[in-house]
Design a protein around this motif. Sequence first.
Motif, PDB file in Angstrom:
ATOM      1  N   GLY A 219       0.778  -1.232   0.000  1.00 52.13           N
ATOM      2  CA  GLY A 219       0.000   0.000   0.000  1.00 52.13           C
ATOM      3  C   GLY A 219       0.811   1.284   0.000  1.00 52.13           C
ATOM      4  N   HIS A 220       2.145   1.196   0.037  1.00 50.81           N
ATOM      5  CA  HIS A 220       2.972   2.403   0.078  1.00 50.81           C
ATOM      6  C   HIS A 220       3.718   2.564  -1.254  1.00 50.81           C
ATOM      7  CE1 HIS A 220       2.228   2.998   4.363  1.00 50.81           C
ATOM      8  NE2 HIS A 220       2.435   1.701   4.518  1.00 50.81           N
ATOM      9  N   ASP A 221       3.228   3.458  -2.109  1.00 54.66           N
ATOM     10  CA  ASP A 221       3.819   3.647  -3.425  1.00 54.66           C
ATOM     11  C   ASP A 221       5.170   4.359  -3.331  1.00 54.66           C
ATOM     12  OD1 ASP A 221       1.544   2.517  -4.391  1.00 54.66           O
ATOM     13  OD2 ASP A 221       0.670   4.370  -5.170  1.00 54.66           O
ATOM     14  N   TYR A 222       6.141   3.868  -4.075  1.00 54.13           N
ATOM     15  CA  TYR A 222       7.453   4.490  -4.093  1.00 54.13           C
ATOM     16  C   TYR A 222       8.205   4.087  -5.356  1.00 54.13           C
ATOM     17  CZ  TYR A 222       9.372  -0.082  -2.773  1.00 54.13           C
ATOM     18  OH  TYR A 222       9.711  -1.412  -2.772  1.00 54.13           O
ATOM     19  N   SER A 223       9.233   4.860  -5.679  1.00 47.28           N
ATOM     20  CA  SER A 223      10.122   4.539  -6.797  1.00 47.28           C
ATOM     21  C   SER A 223      11.558   4.767  -6.351  1.00 47.28           C
ATOM     22  CB  SER A 223       9.819   5.421  -8.013  1.00 47.28           C
ATOM     23  OG  SER A 223       8.516   5.173  -8.510  1.00 47.28           O
ATOM     24  N   ILE A 224      12.464   3.929  -6.841  1.00 42.43           N
ATOM     25  CA  ILE A 224      13.887   4.050  -6.533  1.00 42.43           C
ATOM     26  C   ILE A 224      14.632   4.354  -7.829  1.00 42.43           C
ATOM     27  CG2 ILE A 224      15.930   2.902  -5.577  1.00 42.43           C
ATOM     28  CD1 ILE A 224      14.019   1.020  -4.078  1.00 42.43           C
ATOM     29  N   PHE A 225      15.446   5.396  -7.802  1.00 42.29           N
ATOM     30  CA  PHE A 225      16.246   5.788  -8.961  1.00 42.29           C
ATOM     31  C   PHE A 225      17.713   5.507  -8.639  1.00 42.29           C
ATOM     32  CE2 PHE A 225      12.365   8.153  -8.911  1.00 42.29           C
ATOM     33  CZ  PHE A 225      11.965   8.221 -10.236  1.00 42.29           C
ATOM     34  N   GLU A 226      18.357   4.676  -9.446  1.00 40.23           N
ATOM     35  CA  GLU A 226      19.739   4.280  -9.181  1.00 40.23           C
ATOM     36  C   GLU A 226      20.678   4.873 -10.225  1.00 40.23           C
ATOM     37  OE1 GLU A 226      20.120   0.025  -8.677  1.00 40.23           O
ATOM     38  OE2 GLU A 226      19.823   0.300  -6.519  1.00 40.23           O
ATOM     39  N   TYR A 227      21.802   5.395  -9.723  1.00 40.69           N
ATOM     40  CA  TYR A 227      22.836   5.979 -10.571  1.00 40.69           C
ATOM     41  C   TYR A 227      24.153   5.238 -10.357  1.00 40.69           C
ATOM     42  CZ  TYR A 227      19.777   9.993 -11.457  1.00 40.69           C
ATOM     43  OH  TYR A 227      18.730  10.793 -11.851  1.00 40.69           O
ATOM     44  N   ASP A 228      24.772   4.808 -11.445  1.00 37.97           N
ATOM     45  CA  ASP A 228      26.057   4.121 -11.369  1.00 37.97           C
ATOM     46  C   ASP A 228      27.194   5.132 -11.445  1.00 37.97           C
ATOM     47  OD1 ASP A 228      24.800   1.678 -11.192  1.00 37.97           O
ATOM     48  OD2 ASP A 228      24.878   1.298 -13.346  1.00 37.97           O
ATOM     49  N   THR A 229      27.159   6.112 -10.571  1.00 39.78           N
ATOM     50  CA  THR A 229      28.214   7.106 -10.513  1.00 39.78           C
ATOM     51  C   THR A 229      29.420   6.512  -9.784  1.00 39.78           C
ATOM     52  OG1 THR A 229      27.015   7.960  -8.583  1.00 39.78           O
ATOM     53  CG2 THR A 229      26.748   9.138 -10.652  1.00 39.78           C
ATOM     54  N   LYS A 230      30.523   7.276  -9.752  1.00 44.54           N
ATOM     55  CA  LYS A 230      31.745   6.778  -9.122  1.00 44.54           C
ATOM     56  C   LYS A 230      31.463   6.301  -7.705  1.00 44.54           C
ATOM     57  CE  LYS A 230      36.575   8.063  -8.385  1.00 44.54           C
ATOM     58  NZ  LYS A 230      37.590   9.135  -8.594  1.00 44.54           N
ATOM     59  N   THR A 231      30.710   7.090  -6.956  1.00 44.54           N
ATOM     60  CA  THR A 231      30.136   6.650  -5.694  1.00 44.54           C
ATOM     61  C   THR A 231      28.654   6.449  -5.970  1.00 44.54           C
ATOM     62  OG1 THR A 231      31.723   7.990  -4.452  1.00 44.54           O
ATOM     63  CG2 THR A 231      29.808   7.164  -3.258  1.00 44.54           C
ATOM     64  N   PRO A 232      28.168   5.200  -6.101  1.00 45.56           N
ATOM     65  CA  PRO A 232      26.779   4.944  -6.507  1.00 45.56           C
ATOM     66  C   PRO A 232      25.764   5.667  -5.626  1.00 45.56           C
ATOM     67  CG  PRO A 232      28.050   2.916  -6.527  1.00 45.56           C
ATOM     68  CD  PRO A 232      28.919   3.949  -5.873  1.00 45.56           C
ATOM     69  N   LYS A 251      21.174   5.262   4.651  1.00 46.43           N
ATOM     70  CA  LYS A 251      20.566   4.252   5.531  1.00 46.43           C
ATOM     71  C   LYS A 251      19.116   3.999   5.148  1.00 46.43           C
ATOM     72  CE  LYS A 251      23.559   5.025   9.546  1.00 46.43           C
ATOM     73  NZ  LYS A 251      23.627   5.414  10.979  1.00 46.43           N
ATOM     74  N   ARG A 252      18.376   5.078   4.867  1.00 44.23           N
ATOM     75  CA  ARG A 252      16.963   4.918   4.519  1.00 44.23           C
ATOM     76  C   ARG A 252      16.807   4.315   3.130  1.00 44.23           C
ATOM     77  NH1 ARG A 252      13.035   9.732   5.366  1.00 44.23           N
ATOM     78  NH2 ARG A 252      11.585   8.023   5.003  1.00 44.23           N
ATOM     79  N   THR A 253      17.662   4.731   2.186  1.00 48.14           N
ATOM     80  CA  THR A 253      17.551   4.142   0.852  1.00 48.14           C
ATOM     81  C   THR A 253      17.878   2.651   0.899  1.00 48.14           C
ATOM     82  OG1 THR A 253      19.828   4.827   0.340  1.00 48.14           O
ATOM     83  CG2 THR A 253      18.055   6.294  -0.366  1.00 48.14           C
ATOM     84  N   ALA A 254      18.805   2.273   1.763  1.00 47.03           N
ATOM     85  CA  ALA A 254      19.129   0.848   1.914  1.00 47.03           C
ATOM     86  C   ALA A 254      17.915   0.076   2.418  1.00 47.03           C
ATOM     87  CB  ALA A 254      20.303   0.668   2.865  1.00 47.03           C
ATOM     88  N   GLN A 255      17.127   0.707   3.279  1.00 49.89           N
ATOM     89  CA  GLN A 255      15.914   0.058   3.781  1.00 49.89           C
ATOM     90  C   GLN A 255      14.906  -0.161   2.660  1.00 49.89           C
ATOM     91  OE1 GLN A 255      14.747   2.762   6.908  1.00 49.89           O
ATOM     92  NE2 GLN A 255      16.031   1.760   8.450  1.00 49.89           N
ATOM     93  N   TYR A 256      14.784   0.816   1.768  1.00 50.85           N
ATOM     94  CA  TYR A 256      13.852   0.668   0.652  1.00 50.85           C
ATOM     95  C   TYR A 256      14.340  -0.363  -0.356  1.00 50.85           C
ATOM     96  CZ  TYR A 256      10.601   4.280   2.092  1.00 50.85           C
ATOM     97  OH  TYR A 256       9.645   4.987   2.777  1.00 50.85           O
ATOM     98  N   LEU A 257      15.637  -0.444  -0.563  1.00 54.51           N
ATOM     99  CA  LEU A 257      16.179  -1.474  -1.445  1.00 54.51           C
ATOM    100  C   LEU A 257      15.921  -2.859  -0.861  1.00 54.51           C
ATOM    101  CD1 LEU A 257      19.503   0.281  -2.462  1.00 54.51           C
ATOM    102  CD2 LEU A 257      17.657  -0.373  -4.013  1.00 54.51           C
TER     103      LEU A 257
END
Length: 273
Positions: A219-232, A251-257
């Motif tokens: 029920g919680h809509d979200y999207s994750i945008f990933e960039y393969d930069t030198k430091t991802p 830390k929070r993005t790791a939780q969503y991943l």
Amino acid sequence: MAQQQLPPAVMKIVLGNELARQRVEAGLKQDDAAEVLRCTQQKIAHIESGSGIRPVELDALLERYGATEADKAYARDLQAESNRRTKRGAFSTRFRQHMRLLVDMEPSCQRIFSYRAMNIPGLLQTEQYMRTLFRAWRPSPSQEQIDQDTSDRLARQRVLDNTDQLFWFIIDEAALRRWSIGSSEIMKEQVMRLVEALDRPNIELQLVPFNVGYYMGQGHDYSIFEYDTKTPVSIVYLEQHDGGTYVDDSKRTAQYLSLWDQQKAAASGPEQT
């Protein structure tokens, strides 16, 4: 077809992560960096989280960190580009303020992971499905506004033509069973659009069937945008009724991943979908 240039807001986050990486490799703490700039530890934390930094401050940190010439050049390029202003008439300026970074990230990232519980993701919607959603808003928008919003959302879908990017969608079965959204013909057309999307080499689509029962993040809509930069970098967009918020804290993005991985496990595979 290559990705577009990174949006300035993303460049600030990339620069912040890069400075954090260099500081750690130099064996220094944020308090040590604060002494260099004669500021508080909180300011260093803000810089490393993507708030931006002045050139003179950047140079002072790079010297203290003992950065290589290549790392210095990379960081300075990021800093310069992070102050680039959005061009007048840019595509993203057609959208509400909270949507503009989202629209800029769609064509510039390497991967998009998107979960939707009650409706079809905007990048996969048919025109008639869009119009039905827009007509459901209260107070009712004008026909002119519906036409404009529909045109703008359809234009966003061109990003799917970039086969260098990966688009992965997870949709709850509830989004397909909401027949009251209009006539069954509208939903039939929409389902066929999803079937066509499955045949694209850069699109993955999974459905979470009702028989799974309750699952994490339902029920919680979200999207994750990933960039393969030198430091991802990973940036999460949390969709809300009256806007949206962005999460770039590691830390929070790791939780969503981690949540994304759990939802992938709960969903049917592409063939079963």
